[in-house]
Scaffold this motif. Sequence first.
Motif, PDB file in Angstrom:
ATOM      1  N   VAL A 103       7.910   3.809   3.880  1.00 50.63           N
ATOM      2  CA  VAL A 103       6.866   2.754   3.502  1.00 50.63           C
ATOM      3  C   VAL A 103       6.800   1.679   4.681  1.00 50.63           C
ATOM      4  O   VAL A 103       7.731   1.117   5.045  1.00 50.63           O
ATOM      5  CB  VAL A 103       7.464   1.985   2.280  1.00 50.63           C
ATOM      6  CG1 VAL A 103       6.158   1.017   1.654  1.00 50.63           C
ATOM      7  CG2 VAL A 103       7.290   3.198   1.312  1.00 50.63           C
ATOM      8  N   LEU A 104       5.646   1.216   5.003  1.00 56.38           N
ATOM      9  CA  LEU A 104       5.410   0.120   5.983  1.00 56.38           C
ATOM     10  C   LEU A 104       5.058  -0.983   5.178  1.00 56.38           C
ATOM     11  O   LEU A 104       4.410  -1.115   4.206  1.00 56.38           O
ATOM     12  CB  LEU A 104       4.355   0.844   6.921  1.00 56.38           C
ATOM     13  CG  LEU A 104       3.021   0.702   6.602  1.00 56.38           C
ATOM     14  CD1 LEU A 104       2.174  -0.377   6.429  1.00 56.38           C
ATOM     15  CD2 LEU A 104       2.179   1.893   7.670  1.00 56.38           C
ATOM     16  N   ASN A 125       4.915   7.606  19.672  1.00 59.38           N
ATOM     17  CA  ASN A 125       5.003   6.688  20.477  1.00 59.38           C
ATOM     18  C   ASN A 125       5.056   5.305  19.556  1.00 59.38           C
ATOM     19  O   ASN A 125       6.103   5.137  18.890  1.00 59.38           O
ATOM     20  CB  ASN A 125       4.265   6.802  21.586  1.00 59.38           C
ATOM     21  CG  ASN A 125       4.258   7.929  22.132  1.00 59.38           C
ATOM     22  OD1 ASN A 125       5.440   8.515  22.450  1.00 59.38           O
ATOM     23  ND2 ASN A 125       3.129   8.658  22.700  1.00 59.38           N
ATOM     24  N   ASP A 126       4.098   4.296  20.045  1.00 60.89           N
ATOM     25  CA  ASP A 126       4.129   3.129  19.415  1.00 60.89           C
ATOM     26  C   ASP A 126       2.930   2.825  18.185  1.00 60.89           C
ATOM     27  O   ASP A 126       2.687   1.932  17.785  1.00 60.89           O
ATOM     28  CB  ASP A 126       3.854   2.156  20.404  1.00 60.89           C
ATOM     29  CG  ASP A 126       4.800   1.835  21.284  1.00 60.89           C
ATOM     30  OD1 ASP A 126       6.008   2.065  20.908  1.00 60.89           O
ATOM     31  OD2 ASP A 126       4.802   1.381  22.414  1.00 60.89           O
ATOM     32  N   ARG A 151      -1.951   1.989  13.080  1.00 60.07           N
ATOM     33  CA  ARG A 151      -1.448   0.684  13.170  1.00 60.07           C
ATOM     34  C   ARG A 151      -0.569   0.616  14.465  1.00 60.07           C
ATOM     35  O   ARG A 151       0.158   1.674  14.536  1.00 60.07           O
ATOM     36  CB  ARG A 151      -0.881  -0.071  11.999  1.00 60.07           C
ATOM     37  CG  ARG A 151      -1.665  -0.220  10.924  1.00 60.07           C
ATOM     38  CD  ARG A 151      -0.919  -0.963   9.776  1.00 60.07           C
ATOM     39  NE  ARG A 151      -1.652  -1.145   8.520  1.00 60.07           N
ATOM     40  CZ  ARG A 151      -2.708  -2.096   8.321  1.00 60.07           C
ATOM     41  NH1 ARG A 151      -2.658  -3.052   9.337  1.00 60.07           N
ATOM     42  NH2 ARG A 151      -3.410  -2.162   7.284  1.00 60.07           N
ATOM     43  N   HIS A 152      -0.549  -0.349  15.175  1.00 60.74           N
ATOM     44  CA  HIS A 152       0.537  -0.436  16.265  1.00 60.74           C
ATOM     45  C   HIS A 152       1.849  -0.853  15.609  1.00 60.74           C
ATOM     46  O   HIS A 152       2.096  -1.693  14.716  1.00 60.74           O
ATOM     47  CB  HIS A 152       0.231  -1.477  17.345  1.00 60.74           C
ATOM     48  CG  HIS A 152       1.174  -1.195  18.770  1.00 60.74           C
ATOM     49  ND1 HIS A 152       2.393  -1.900  18.824  1.00 60.74           N
ATOM     50  CD2 HIS A 152       0.836  -0.700  19.957  1.00 60.74           C
ATOM     51  CE1 HIS A 152       2.795  -1.501  19.890  1.00 60.74           C
ATOM     52  NE2 HIS A 152       1.986  -0.905  20.387  1.00 60.74           N
ATOM     53  N   SER A 155       2.649  -4.405  14.688  1.00 56.57           N
ATOM     54  CA  SER A 155       1.998  -5.032  13.741  1.00 56.57           C
ATOM     55  C   SER A 155       2.775  -4.815  12.229  1.00 56.57           C
ATOM     56  O   SER A 155       2.289  -5.520  11.372  1.00 56.57           O
ATOM     57  CB  SER A 155       0.518  -4.465  13.702  1.00 56.57           C
ATOM     58  OG  SER A 155       0.518  -3.198  13.120  1.00 56.57           O
ATOM     59  N   ILE A 156       3.800  -3.852  12.333  1.00 54.65           N
ATOM     60  CA  ILE A 156       4.430  -3.822  10.975  1.00 54.65           C
ATOM     61  C   ILE A 156       5.598  -4.735  11.135  1.00 54.65           C
ATOM     62  O   ILE A 156       6.396  -4.383  11.841  1.00 54.65           O
ATOM     63  CB  ILE A 156       4.669  -2.306  10.933  1.00 54.65           C
ATOM     64  CG1 ILE A 156       3.168  -1.452  10.932  1.00 54.65           C
ATOM     65  CG2 ILE A 156       5.249  -1.723   9.844  1.00 54.65           C
ATOM     66  CD1 ILE A 156       3.278  -0.093  11.103  1.00 54.65           C
ATOM     67  N   HIS A 157       5.986  -5.350  10.178  1.00 51.94           N
ATOM     68  CA  HIS A 157       6.901  -6.280   9.742  1.00 51.94           C
ATOM     69  C   HIS A 157       8.208  -5.420   9.413  1.00 51.94           C
ATOM     70  O   HIS A 157       9.181  -5.814   9.754  1.00 51.94           O
ATOM     71  CB  HIS A 157       6.714  -7.206   8.655  1.00 51.94           C
ATOM     72  CG  HIS A 157       7.741  -8.410   8.448  1.00 51.94           C
ATOM     73  ND1 HIS A 157       7.997  -9.369   9.641  1.00 51.94           N
ATOM     74  CD2 HIS A 157       8.509  -8.691   7.502  1.00 51.94           C
ATOM     75  CE1 HIS A 157       8.875  -9.890   8.937  1.00 51.94           C
ATOM     76  NE2 HIS A 157       9.436  -9.641   7.744  1.00 51.94           N
ATOM     77  N   ARG A 158       8.111  -4.506   8.470  1.00 50.84           N
ATOM     78  CA  ARG A 158       9.371  -3.785   8.001  1.00 50.84           C
ATOM     79  C   ARG A 158       8.925  -2.468   7.452  1.00 50.84           C
ATOM     80  O   ARG A 158       7.852  -1.868   7.318  1.00 50.84           O
ATOM     81  CB  ARG A 158       9.713  -4.367   6.632  1.00 50.84           C
ATOM     82  CG  ARG A 158      10.218  -5.870   6.790  1.00 50.84           C
ATOM     83  CD  ARG A 158      11.802  -5.778   6.823  1.00 50.84           C
ATOM     84  NE  ARG A 158      12.364  -6.992   6.528  1.00 50.84           N
ATOM     85  CZ  ARG A 158      12.543  -7.827   7.711  1.00 50.84           C
ATOM     86  NH1 ARG A 158      12.380  -7.788   8.659  1.00 50.84           N
ATOM     87  NH2 ARG A 158      13.105  -9.094   7.310  1.00 50.84           N
ATOM     88  N   PHE A 159      10.048  -1.610   7.646  1.00 51.56           N
ATOM     89  CA  PHE A 159       9.813   0.004   7.126  1.00 51.56           C
ATOM     90  C   PHE A 159      10.853   0.087   6.054  1.00 51.56           C
ATOM     91  O   PHE A 159      12.141  -0.422   6.297  1.00 51.56           O
ATOM     92  CB  PHE A 159      10.019   0.871   8.323  1.00 51.56           C
ATOM     93  CG  PHE A 159       9.036   0.852   9.265  1.00 51.56           C
ATOM     94  CD1 PHE A 159       7.699   1.646   9.185  1.00 51.56           C
ATOM     95  CD2 PHE A 159       9.053   0.221  10.313  1.00 51.56           C
ATOM     96  CE1 PHE A 159       6.696   1.774   9.907  1.00 51.56           C
ATOM     97  CE2 PHE A 159       7.984  -0.038  11.318  1.00 51.56           C
ATOM     98  CZ  PHE A 159       6.886   0.771  11.065  1.00 51.56           C
TER      99      PHE A 159
END
Length: 170
Positions: A103-104, A125-126, A151-152, A155-159
């Motif tokens: 989950v992102l 990749n990214d 999404r790059h 730009s994602i805070h947590r997984f």
Amino acid sequence: MGFIWLAFIGSSWGADRNRIADGDARTIIETAKKEIGVREYMENGGPRVDQYNAYVGVKKVAWCASFVSWCFGESGYAQPRTPWSPSIFPADRIAKNPMAGMVLGIYFEHLKRIGHCGIVLEVRNDWVFSVEGNTNLNGSREGDGVYRRTRHVRSIHRFANWITKTRTLP
């Protein structure tokens, strides 16, 4: 020349991030993908959206976390089961290396918290490819349906990894 080839073959070059964290994650991914195209008929409502929210015991609220929870539930997982996106990211579930099935979480500065979440389909990749509820083509957290998003990774805070230790079916 042989050394360069061997170094390239021996490096992960991001390729291992494309693998699914657990074989059971395929079920979560397929469940989420089948929901692409679901739309609200009214703000935070509609037949399918109401099912996502009912799964977590709420009505007519922002439903990205309800969607994620519903997908996991349909795949035989007891958790996560919440309508509140920040609660999908407890410390013991945080993952440093994103993989399909995780989950992102997207952080919103004006909220001072994670305010949107979705299910990772693939990492190349990214770039993170996902399925997200209560979004739109622009990636809003106040969207109108279930969409595939790109999404790059920055730009994602947590997984969060909910794949392990939460499955309820044999």
